[in-house]
Motif scaffolding. Structure first.
Motif, PDB file in Angstrom:
ATOM      1  N   THR A  10       0.837  -0.970   0.151  1.00 24.91           N
ATOM      2  CA  THR A  10       0.195  -0.150  -0.109  1.00 24.91           C
ATOM      3  C   THR A  10       0.753   1.310  -0.075  1.00 24.91           C
ATOM      4  OG1 THR A  10      -1.881  -1.243   1.092  1.00 24.91           O
ATOM      5  CG2 THR A  10      -1.885   1.450   1.360  1.00 24.91           C
ATOM      6  N   ILE A  11       0.875   2.165  -0.956  1.00 27.21           N
ATOM      7  CA  ILE A  11       1.579   3.454  -1.247  1.00 27.21           C
ATOM      8  C   ILE A  11       1.066   4.283  -0.281  1.00 27.21           C
ATOM      9  CG2 ILE A  11       2.546   5.034  -2.974  1.00 27.21           C
ATOM     10  CD1 ILE A  11       3.549   2.172  -3.298  1.00 27.21           C
ATOM     11  N   PHE A  12      -0.114   4.573  -0.346  1.00 22.18           N
ATOM     12  CA  PHE A  12      -0.922   5.636   0.388  1.00 22.18           C
ATOM     13  C   PHE A  12      -2.483   5.379   0.635  1.00 22.18           C
ATOM     14  CE2 PHE A  12      -3.227   9.927   0.830  1.00 22.18           C
ATOM     15  CZ  PHE A  12      -2.267  10.492   1.516  1.00 22.18           C
ATOM     16  N   GLN A  13      -2.847   5.543   1.803  1.00 19.80           N
ATOM     17  CA  GLN A  13      -4.284   5.201   2.335  1.00 19.80           C
ATOM     18  C   GLN A  13      -4.567   6.424   3.195  1.00 19.80           C
ATOM     19  OE1 GLN A  13      -4.841   1.548   4.342  1.00 19.80           O
ATOM     20  NE2 GLN A  13      -6.919   1.497   3.580  1.00 19.80           N
ATOM     21  N   GLN A  14      -5.876   6.712   2.799  1.00 14.75           N
ATOM     22  CA  GLN A  14      -6.405   7.925   3.740  1.00 14.75           C
ATOM     23  C   GLN A  14      -7.855   7.848   3.598  1.00 14.75           C
ATOM     24  OE1 GLN A  14      -4.820  11.869   3.290  1.00 14.75           O
ATOM     25  NE2 GLN A  14      -6.888  12.608   3.579  1.00 14.75           N
ATOM     26  N   LYS A  15      -8.479   7.614   4.862  1.00 16.30           N
ATOM     27  CA  LYS A  15      -9.913   7.515   4.831  1.00 16.30           C
ATOM     28  C   LYS A  15     -10.464   8.643   4.286  1.00 16.30           C
ATOM     29  CE  LYS A  15     -13.630   6.684   8.223  1.00 16.30           C
ATOM     30  NZ  LYS A  15     -14.033   6.424   9.474  1.00 16.30           N
ATOM     31  N   GLY A  16     -11.639   8.090   3.594  1.00 19.41           N
ATOM     32  CA  GLY A  16     -12.464   9.250   2.876  1.00 19.41           C
ATOM     33  C   GLY A  16     -12.037   9.564   1.521  1.00 19.41           C
ATOM     34  N   GLY A  25      -9.874  16.710  -6.554  1.00 17.30           N
ATOM     35  CA  GLY A  25      -8.523  17.020  -6.743  1.00 17.30           C
ATOM     36  C   GLY A  25      -7.569  16.238  -7.360  1.00 17.30           C
ATOM     37  N   ILE A  26      -6.358  16.405  -7.606  1.00 18.95           N
ATOM     38  CA  ILE A  26      -5.347  15.840  -8.097  1.00 18.95           C
ATOM     39  C   ILE A  26      -4.252  15.672  -6.997  1.00 18.95           C
ATOM     40  CG2 ILE A  26      -3.465  15.638  -9.731  1.00 18.95           C
ATOM     41  CD1 ILE A  26      -5.983  15.577 -10.880  1.00 18.95           C
ATOM     42  N   HIS A  27      -3.734  14.634  -6.697  1.00 25.25           N
ATOM     43  CA  HIS A  27      -2.658  14.338  -5.652  1.00 25.25           C
ATOM     44  C   HIS A  27      -1.501  13.674  -6.125  1.00 25.25           C
ATOM     45  CE1 HIS A  27      -5.962  16.012  -3.225  1.00 25.25           C
ATOM     46  NE2 HIS A  27      -6.766  14.853  -3.531  1.00 25.25           N
ATOM     47  N   GLY A  28      -0.505  13.746  -5.470  1.00 22.07           N
ATOM     48  CA  GLY A  28       0.797  12.930  -5.902  1.00 22.07           C
ATOM     49  C   GLY A  28       1.518  12.290  -4.601  1.00 22.07           C
ATOM     50  N   VAL A  29       1.972  11.337  -4.682  1.00 16.72           N
ATOM     51  CA  VAL A  29       2.750  10.701  -3.485  1.00 16.72           C
ATOM     52  C   VAL A  29       4.006   9.895  -3.919  1.00 16.72           C
ATOM     53  CG1 VAL A  29       1.572   8.443  -3.691  1.00 16.72           C
ATOM     54  CG2 VAL A  29       2.383   9.393  -1.514  1.00 16.72           C
ATOM     55  N   ASN A  30       5.131  10.121  -3.250  1.00 15.61           N
ATOM     56  CA  ASN A  30       6.355   9.447  -3.512  1.00 15.61           C
ATOM     57  C   ASN A  30       6.142   7.787  -3.152  1.00 15.61           C
ATOM     58  OD1 ASN A  30       8.849   8.318  -2.428  1.00 15.61           O
ATOM     59  ND2 ASN A  30       9.695  10.064  -3.324  1.00 15.61           N
ATOM     60  N   VAL A  31       6.615   7.126  -4.166  1.00 17.98           N
ATOM     61  CA  VAL A  31       6.131   5.412  -4.073  1.00 17.98           C
ATOM     62  C   VAL A  31       7.104   4.856  -2.801  1.00 17.98           C
ATOM     63  CG1 VAL A  31       5.074   5.437  -6.161  1.00 17.98           C
ATOM     64  CG2 VAL A  31       7.619   4.901  -5.945  1.00 17.98           C
ATOM     65  N   THR A  32       8.172   5.702  -2.762  1.00 18.16           N
ATOM     66  CA  THR A  32       9.225   4.843  -1.688  1.00 18.16           C
ATOM     67  C   THR A  32       8.687   5.441  -0.419  1.00 18.16           C
ATOM     68  OG1 THR A  32      10.790   5.148  -3.489  1.00 18.16           O
ATOM     69  CG2 THR A  32      11.574   4.774  -1.155  1.00 18.16           C
ATOM     70  N   SER A  33       8.607   6.640  -0.238  1.00 15.65           N
ATOM     71  CA  SER A  33       8.481   7.185   1.152  1.00 15.65           C
ATOM     72  C   SER A  33       6.801   7.236   1.657  1.00 15.65           C
ATOM     73  CB  SER A  33       8.959   8.667   1.644  1.00 15.65           C
ATOM     74  OG  SER A  33       8.326   9.598   0.495  1.00 15.65           O
ATOM     75  N   GLY A  34       6.090   7.194   0.774  1.00 16.42           N
ATOM     76  CA  GLY A  34       4.501   7.482   1.014  1.00 16.42           C
ATOM     77  C   GLY A  34       4.231   8.623   1.100  1.00 16.42           C
ATOM     78  N   SER A  35       5.030   9.810   1.194  1.00 10.23           N
ATOM     79  CA  SER A  35       4.728  11.126   1.545  1.00 10.23           C
ATOM     80  C   SER A  35       4.056  11.778   0.384  1.00 10.23           C
ATOM     81  CB  SER A  35       6.184  12.070   2.022  1.00 10.23           C
ATOM     82  OG  SER A  35       6.979  12.006   0.734  1.00 10.23           O
ATOM     83  N   LEU A  36       3.072  12.558   0.730  1.00 10.43           N
ATOM     84  CA  LEU A  36       2.124  13.366  -0.107  1.00 10.43           C
ATOM     85  C   LEU A  36       2.962  14.435  -0.613  1.00 10.43           C
ATOM     86  CD1 LEU A  36      -0.546  13.166  -1.313  1.00 10.43           C
ATOM     87  CD2 LEU A  36      -1.267  14.812   0.508  1.00 10.43           C
TER      88      LEU A  36
END
Length: 135
Positions: free
Chosen positions: A66-72, A94-105
């Motif tokens: 799981t790279i990124f998860q956020q309720k809602g 919207g449009i969002h982007g996350v680093n696949v290594t760190s999981g940071s938005l």
């Protein structure tokens, strides 16, 4: 080729002629909307709007993460470039982007439009050499 099947909650692959059809993801998956391929890293990334997350696996469906998860969240479209996964999201509109290594938005644009769907990125490093013609 790879595809998501939202109706039966799975991800499949097959040869380009349709032979060797194989289900590669069938557990711990809800509504897989879109999928993108990282050719260099030999990974798949997909949006799952029922589970509110972005997941990845190798081409055989193994090494899931799981790279990124956020309720809602309600992720829909997805694209990949330079170790970043970008997705469109119906909940935030919207449009969002996350680093696949760190999981940071890394990218967070809310309210760009109601129910943003597919997402395509252009990056010079991914283009074949030659002139770009836009008409």
């Amino acid at each position: 080729m790879f595809w998501t099947d939202w109706n039966v909650s799975r991800i499949e692959r097959a040869d380009l002629d349709g032979n060797n059809r194989t289900v590669i993801i069938k557990t711990d998956i809800g509504w897989p909307n879109e999928i993108v391929i990282d050719y260099r890293g030999k990974k798949l990334y997909w949006t799952d709007s029922r589970l509110s997350r972005i997941d990845s696996a190798d081409f055989n469906g193994e090494n899931r993460k799981t790279i990124f998860q956020q309720k809602g969240l309600h992720p829909y479209g997805i694209s990949f470039v330079h170790n970043l996964v970008y997705w469109s999201d119906w909940a935030s509109q919207g449009i969002h982007g996350v680093n696949v290594t760190s999981g940071s938005l890394k990218v967070n644009y809310n309210r760009i439009g109601q129910l943003p769907m597919g997402l395509t990125l252009y990056d010079k490093s991914r283009q074949q050499p030659g002139k770009l013609y836009i008409s």
